[in-house]
Design an enzyme around this catalytic site. Structure first.
Site, PDB file in Angstrom:
ATOM      1  N   VAL A 139       5.206 -68.684 -74.859  1.00 19.02           N
ATOM      2  CA  VAL A 139       5.248 -68.798 -76.318  1.00 19.02           C
ATOM      3  C   VAL A 139       3.820 -68.746 -76.837  1.00 19.02           C
ATOM      4  CG1 VAL A 139       5.957 -70.192 -78.292  1.00 19.02           C
ATOM      5  CG2 VAL A 139       7.347 -70.191 -76.209  1.00 19.02           C
ATOM      6  N   LEU A 152       0.842 -71.187 -76.675  1.00 20.98           N
ATOM      7  CA  LEU A 152       1.330 -72.540 -76.903  1.00 20.98           C
ATOM      8  C   LEU A 152       1.919 -73.157 -75.647  1.00 20.98           C
ATOM      9  CD1 LEU A 152       3.080 -72.096 -80.371  1.00 20.98           C
ATOM     10  CD2 LEU A 152       0.727 -72.775 -79.881  1.00 20.98           C
ATOM     11  N   GLY A 153       2.495 -72.360 -74.800  1.00 19.80           N
ATOM     12  CA  GLY A 153       3.107 -72.902 -73.594  1.00 19.80           C
ATOM     13  C   GLY A 153       3.593 -71.779 -72.698  1.00 19.80           C
ATOM     14  N   LYS A 154       3.711 -72.092 -71.420  1.00 22.54           N
ATOM     15  CA  LYS A 154       4.193 -71.120 -70.451  1.00 22.54           C
ATOM     16  C   LYS A 154       5.033 -71.832 -69.417  1.00 22.54           C
ATOM     17  CE  LYS A 154       2.751 -67.529 -67.166  1.00 22.54           C
ATOM     18  NZ  LYS A 154       1.605 -66.789 -66.581  1.00 22.54           N
ATOM     19  N   GLY A 155       6.160 -71.231 -69.086  1.00 16.27           N
ATOM     20  CA  GLY A 155       7.040 -71.770 -68.064  1.00 16.27           C
ATOM     21  C   GLY A 155       7.461 -70.678 -67.108  1.00 16.27           C
ATOM     22  N   ALA A 156       8.414 -71.014 -66.262  1.00 16.76           N
ATOM     23  CA  ALA A 156       8.870 -70.056 -65.264  1.00 16.76           C
ATOM     24  C   ALA A 156       9.646 -68.907 -65.894  1.00 16.76           C
ATOM     25  CB  ALA A 156       9.731 -70.764 -64.223  1.00 16.76           C
ATOM     26  N   TYR A 157      10.151 -69.116 -67.118  1.00  9.66           N
ATOM     27  CA  TYR A 157      11.042 -68.125 -67.701  1.00  9.66           C
ATOM     28  C   TYR A 157      10.508 -67.512 -68.986  1.00  9.66           C
ATOM     29  CZ  TYR A 157      14.019 -70.562 -64.429  1.00  9.66           C
ATOM     30  OH  TYR A 157      14.516 -71.137 -63.287  1.00  9.66           O
ATOM     31  N   GLY A 158       9.294 -67.869 -69.400  1.00 14.57           N
ATOM     32  CA  GLY A 158       8.782 -67.273 -70.611  1.00 14.57           C
ATOM     33  C   GLY A 158       7.464 -67.866 -71.063  1.00 14.57           C
ATOM     34  N   ASP A 184      24.006 -77.959 -77.211  1.00 17.30           N
ATOM     35  CA  ASP A 184      22.748 -78.328 -76.555  1.00 17.30           C
ATOM     36  C   ASP A 184      21.802 -78.973 -77.559  1.00 17.30           C
ATOM     37  OD1 ASP A 184      21.048 -78.626 -74.412  1.00 17.30           O
ATOM     38  OD2 ASP A 184      20.156 -76.639 -74.602  1.00 17.30           O
TER      39      ASP A 184
END
Length: 547
Positions: free
Chosen positions: A28, A20-26, A138
């Site tokens: 999904v 579903l998604g990818k970033g610098a920290y994980g 948050d």
């Protein structure tokens, strides 16, 4: 998907459908439980224990989700799986279709009834959190998850804090650091007040409501000073007593420089067709003084959400939330990891299904049974999420005033994960933890077993459990799944899944609403990515478990 991205013991338990998604920290993924057929979202956090800050945030989020996960408007954490490298960690959540930030960015997808429905559920979740003397800190559209039935799940508790662990001052509890997204920060946070109250969440909710009404953020400041400038140009200027009540050393100096700027009214920022009751609620939430803002309980009685208001379904906790490790105790990153892994091993040995009595909420058994029979009224389905079959119309519950408004009702789901998080208020904590354990309901015993704290022994125990099956001598020595109900070994037949014609999910798309705070604090986002309208229509409906 690269096979190296998912550990083998995770892929044996969950069938990974797509990323579903990818970033610098994980990363999904959307996945399916191989035993139950339940669709889930798996988040792999890279280097979750890289330093003390990230380790504490990971530990805190898991512990708070354990306390609040029984609420229908808070995301359920189904499983926690350590990675083989002993650095990453997998969090398995119930699957949601999109988030509020993605829906707002699409523009004009929410009707007035949808906005009221979403905001009511947010207030309901916030009331439950605040009743345990916890502030989320948050709340923003990217942390508000939605599904096709317009059900809301609040997520990302990494910055949440328990007020029970801090000394109380003249205006609230003393907190030392705050790194939430700037656009949704309360004035006392921007002015570095020494005391925080649940009012910081109510300000954030006001910003979310204004963004739904306006279609874009209310106060998109580019710096702390600019953020204050936008706020004070719009809301009434504070009095000297309100300034002194913040406990900020330099608030008077800043406000003196900003008070003479040109002003605009709050209703000038909103569309002309904004309902009067929405504007009234917004003004009551965006008050400068924290003690003059509506509480979540008061906001639930406001005319804007009156048609959904039902006190019996607006739960409160029976006790304060106290984490196994006191907020004031700063452990090292390995210590946080050891504490968490000890709890995982202990839960696997004592896996049991949660009971309604352990939820720690003030709700009657009759109301719980009624909530399982009813679902959200199908008339409030947003078009962007209309991918599932319409639900049958159920009877409308009556409120205390005798009339028959529409109500939000979320059906509670059941699951049997290998590692079932304990019900809130179970009172269990890892050996040697400092601070008070969570309050346990009467009649519920706590179980604390000593577990070897060394990483070597834990890794060995983990390796032994990686196949996710154990032999049961009482049943003839055959393999059995720990903590799971017996189901046929054959997997549910999968429907053919169309390949997307373009990139459907991207963490960077919602970066504008998240701001640069995530990059600065070295944390991670729990947003499930951004979903386009056409992509939602192509998502296949996966079959449930076979009888």
């Amino acid at each position: 998907m690269c096979a190296a991205e998912v550990d083998r013991h995770v892929s044996q338990r969950y069938l990974i459908k797509r990323r579903l998604g990818k970033g610098a920290y994980g990363i999904v993924w959307k996945a399916m439980d191989r035993r139950t057929g339940e669709v889930v979202a798996i988040k792999k956090i890279f280097d979750a224990f890289r330093d003390q800050t990230d380790a504490q945030r990971t530990f805190r989020e898991i512990m708070l989700l354990r306390e609040f996960g029984g609420h229908p408007n808070i995301i359920r954490l189904l499983d926690v799986i350590p990675a083989k490298n002993d650095r990453d960690i997998y969090l398995v959540f119930e699957s949601m279709d999109t988030d509020l930030n993605a829906v707002i960015q699409k523009g004009r997808l929410l009707e007035d009834i949808h906005k009221r429905c979403i905001f009511y559920q947010l207030l309901r979740a916030t009331k439950f959190i605040h009743s345990g003397r916890v502030i989320h800190r948050d709340q923003k559209p990217a942390n508000v998850l939605l599904d096709a039935a317009c059900r809301v799940k609040l997520c990302d508790f990494g910055l949440a804090r328990s007020l029970s662990d801090f000394p109380e001052g003249p205006g609230g509890q003393a907190l030392t650091e705050y790194v939430a997204t700037r656009w949704y920060r309360a004035p006392e946070v921007l002015l570095s007040s020494r005391w925080y109250t649940p009012g910081v969440d109510m300000w954030s909710l006001g910003c979310i409501l204004g963004e739904m009404l306006r279609g874009q953020p209310l106060f998109p400041g580019t710096s702390t000073f600019h953020q204050l400038e936008l706020i004070l140009e719009t809301i009434p200027l504070p009095s000297m007593e309100e300034l002194q009540g913040l406990g900020s050393d330099y608030s008077a100096l800043i406000l003196q420089n900003l008070g003479s700027r040109p002003r605009q009214t709050l209703d000038a920022l909103l569309p002309p067709d904004t309902p009067p009751e929405a504007l009234d609620l917004l003004k009551r939430l965006l008050a400068f003084a924290p003690d003059k803002r509506l509480s979540a309980e008061q906001a639930l009685q406001h005319p804007y959400v009156q048609r959904f208001h039902c006190p019996d379904r607006e739960w409160t906790r029976g006790s304060d939330v106290r984490l196994p490790v006191h907020e004031g105790d700063q452990l090292s990153a390995p210590e946080y990891r050891n504490r968490l892994y000890q709890m995982i091993l202990e839960r696997r040995r004592n896996s049991r299904s949660p009971r309604e009595e352990d939820l720690g909420v003030v709700a009657s058994r009759a109301e719980l049974r009624a909530s399982q029979r009813q679902s959200l009224k199908p008339g409030v389905l947003p078009q962007v999420l209309a991918e599932t079959p319409a639900r049958k119309r159920g009877p409308k519950p009556q409120n205390g005033h005798g009339h028959d408004p529409e109500h939000v009702e979320v059906r509670r789901q059941s699951s049997d994960p290998l590692y079932q998080l304990p019900p809130p208020g179970s009172g269990e904590r890892p050996p040697g933890a400092t601070g008070e354990p969570p309050s346990a309901p009467s009649g519920v015993k706590t179980h604390v077993r000593a577990v070897a704290p060394s990483l070597t022994s834990q890794a060995a125990a983990q390796a032994a459990n990686q196949p996710l099956i154990r032999s049961d001598p009482a049943r003839g020595g055959g393999p059995r799944a720990v903590g799971a109900r017996r189901v046929p070994s054959r997997l549910p037949r999968e429907a053919p899944e169309p390949r997307p014609g373009r990139r459907m999910f991207g963490i960077s798309v919602s970066q504008g609403a998240q701001g640069a705070a995530r990059a600065a604090l070295g944390g991670y986002s729990q947003a499930y990515g951004t979903v386009c309208r056409s992509a939602l229509g192509r998502l296949p409906l996966l079959p449930g478990p076979r009888a």
